[in-house]
Design a protein around this motif. Structure first.
Motif, PDB file in Angstrom:
ATOM      1  N   ILE A  89      15.510 -51.367  89.555  1.00  0.00           N
ATOM      2  CA  ILE A  89      14.288 -51.956  90.110  1.00  0.00           C
ATOM      3  C   ILE A  89      13.160 -51.878  89.077  1.00  0.00           C
ATOM      4  O   ILE A  89      12.423 -52.853  88.872  1.00  0.00           O
ATOM      5  CB  ILE A  89      13.873 -51.247  91.415  1.00  0.00           C
ATOM      6  CG1 ILE A  89      14.894 -51.541  92.516  1.00  0.00           C
ATOM      7  CG2 ILE A  89      12.473 -51.673  91.851  1.00  0.00           C
ATOM      8  CD1 ILE A  89      14.736 -50.674  93.751  1.00  0.00           C
ATOM      9  N   ALA A  93      11.229 -55.012  87.462  1.00  0.00           N
ATOM     10  CA  ALA A  93       9.773 -55.138  87.560  1.00  0.00           C
ATOM     11  C   ALA A  93       9.146 -55.324  86.178  1.00  0.00           C
ATOM     12  O   ALA A  93       8.229 -56.141  86.009  1.00  0.00           O
ATOM     13  CB  ALA A  93       9.182 -53.918  88.259  1.00  0.00           C
ATOM     14  N   LEU A 105       3.969 -60.207  90.141  1.00  0.00           N
ATOM     15  CA  LEU A 105       4.647 -58.961  90.511  1.00  0.00           C
ATOM     16  C   LEU A 105       4.587 -58.799  92.027  1.00  0.00           C
ATOM     17  O   LEU A 105       3.607 -58.332  92.580  1.00  0.00           O
ATOM     18  CB  LEU A 105       4.005 -57.756  89.823  1.00  0.00           C
ATOM     19  CG  LEU A 105       4.712 -56.425  90.093  1.00  0.00           C
ATOM     20  CD1 LEU A 105       6.092 -56.408  89.454  1.00  0.00           C
ATOM     21  CD2 LEU A 105       3.881 -55.262  89.569  1.00  0.00           C
ATOM     22  N   VAL A 147      10.598 -59.226  92.422  1.00  0.00           N
ATOM     23  CA  VAL A 147      11.346 -58.116  91.822  1.00  0.00           C
ATOM     24  C   VAL A 147      12.721 -58.002  92.474  1.00  0.00           C
ATOM     25  O   VAL A 147      13.719 -57.759  91.793  1.00  0.00           O
ATOM     26  CB  VAL A 147      10.553 -56.788  91.924  1.00  0.00           C
ATOM     27  CG1 VAL A 147      11.406 -55.607  91.492  1.00  0.00           C
ATOM     28  CG2 VAL A 147       9.286 -56.876  91.072  1.00  0.00           C
ATOM     29  N   GLN A 198       1.990 -53.746  97.685  1.00  0.00           N
ATOM     30  CA  GLN A 198       1.893 -54.076  96.261  1.00  0.00           C
ATOM     31  C   GLN A 198       1.505 -52.837  95.458  1.00  0.00           C
ATOM     32  O   GLN A 198       2.005 -52.616  94.371  1.00  0.00           O
ATOM     33  CB  GLN A 198       0.838 -55.165  96.044  1.00  0.00           C
ATOM     34  CG  GLN A 198       1.249 -56.519  96.506  1.00  0.00           C
ATOM     35  CD  GLN A 198       2.188 -57.193  95.520  1.00  0.00           C
ATOM     36  OE1 GLN A 198       3.176 -56.619  95.079  1.00  0.00           O
ATOM     37  NE2 GLN A 198       1.880 -58.418  95.188  1.00  0.00           N
ATOM     38  N   LEU A 223       4.478 -50.669  94.671  1.00  0.00           N
ATOM     39  CA  LEU A 223       5.313 -51.244  93.617  1.00  0.00           C
ATOM     40  C   LEU A 223       4.647 -51.080  92.252  1.00  0.00           C
ATOM     41  O   LEU A 223       5.301 -50.719  91.273  1.00  0.00           O
ATOM     42  CB  LEU A 223       5.572 -52.726  93.908  1.00  0.00           C
ATOM     43  CG  LEU A 223       6.460 -53.467  92.905  1.00  0.00           C
ATOM     44  CD1 LEU A 223       7.839 -52.814  92.793  1.00  0.00           C
ATOM     45  CD2 LEU A 223       6.602 -54.935  93.313  1.00  0.00           C
ATOM     46  N   ARG A 224       3.353 -51.281  92.191  1.00  0.00           N
ATOM     47  CA  ARG A 224       2.636 -51.136  90.918  1.00  0.00           C
ATOM     48  C   ARG A 224       2.660 -49.693  90.429  1.00  0.00           C
ATOM     49  O   ARG A 224       2.887 -49.430  89.244  1.00  0.00           O
ATOM     50  CB  ARG A 224       1.192 -51.621  91.092  1.00  0.00           C
ATOM     51  CG  ARG A 224       1.090 -53.108  91.297  1.00  0.00           C
ATOM     52  CD  ARG A 224      -0.284 -53.510  91.754  1.00  0.00           C
ATOM     53  NE  ARG A 224      -0.380 -54.961  91.885  1.00  0.00           N
ATOM     54  CZ  ARG A 224      -1.340 -55.568  92.537  1.00  0.00           C
ATOM     55  NH1 ARG A 224      -2.319 -54.868  93.111  1.00  0.00           N
ATOM     56  NH2 ARG A 224      -1.361 -56.880  92.614  1.00  0.00           N
ATOM     57  N   CYS A 251       6.000 -48.859  89.023  1.00  0.00           N
ATOM     58  CA  CYS A 251       6.186 -49.374  87.662  1.00  0.00           C
ATOM     59  C   CYS A 251       5.618 -48.413  86.619  1.00  0.00           C
ATOM     60  O   CYS A 251       6.268 -48.117  85.608  1.00  0.00           O
ATOM     61  CB  CYS A 251       5.537 -50.742  87.514  1.00  0.00           C
ATOM     62  SG  CYS A 251       6.391 -52.055  88.393  1.00  0.00           S
TER      63      CYS A 251
END
Length: 197
Positions: A14, A18, A30, A35, A53, A56-57, A60
């Protein structure tokens, strides 16, 4: 029998997906859906892991830190060769490190207006500063640099140089640029070695 999931491996996949999305399509693209498509996973399963979001950020940024730490742990040697290898791990000298740097720059810029990313961006920057401090400590430990060196100052100066070189390498992609950046680092560090002599 249900299929066993290697969560660490899935997280790496993942994270890599990303990074590819960020490097290829930019921050605006993104999304969990994008992703998931890139990683070949169901959107619903990814959405369970990253409901927002921001999640997910942050993931990363954490993945970048984890990947760099894994590469650093794999290094061996001592003195100047080890130090140069350590510093190379945080420069965009290949496709993987370039993707990481692009992601870090985009998410870092977003952190200026999104407080949810601030801690992760700071941790990543602090991690690079720690690599610089470890590099100076290794030069002193190996006898290449004097114990009288101002280690805090030199780590700060090295961090600034490394950040500047990383930015230059993002904008310039000639094969010679990576070698030139590594040469600048080596010459800079050789000044500490020369001071020891």
């Amino acid at each position: 029998m249900p299929k066993l999931i290697d969560h660490a491996q899935r997280d790496r996949e993942i994270g890599e997906a990303a990074m590819r999305v960020l490097a290829r399509d930019g921050l605006a693209s993104l999304s969990v859906r994008k992703v998931a498509d890139e990683a070949g996973l169901a959107t619903a399963s990814l959405r369970r892991a990253f409901p927002t979001q921001a999640a997910l950020r942050t993931f990363c940024l954490d993945e970048i830190r984890t990947a760099v730490a894994r590469r650093l742990r794999a290094l061996s040697g001592e003195g100047m060769p080890l130090v140069l290898s350590m510093l190379a791990e945080v420069l965009p000298l290949d496709t993987v490190r370039r993707r990481e740097m692009i992601a870090q720059m985009q998410l870092g810029a977003l952190a200026l207006t999104d407080a949810s990313l601030d801690a992760s961006v700071r941790e990543l920057s602090d991690g690079v500063r720690s690599v610089c401090a470890a590099a100076i400590a290794e030069l002193v430990r190996s006898g290449a640099a004097s114990e009288a060196v101002d280690a805090e100052f030199e780590a700060d100066r090295l961090h600034a140089l490394l950040d500047g070189l990383a930015l230059h390498l993002l904008w310039r992609t000639d094969a010679d640029d990576g070698a030139r950046a590594q040469g600048v680092l080596e010459r800079h560090l050789s000044g500490l070695v020369a001071a020891r002599a």
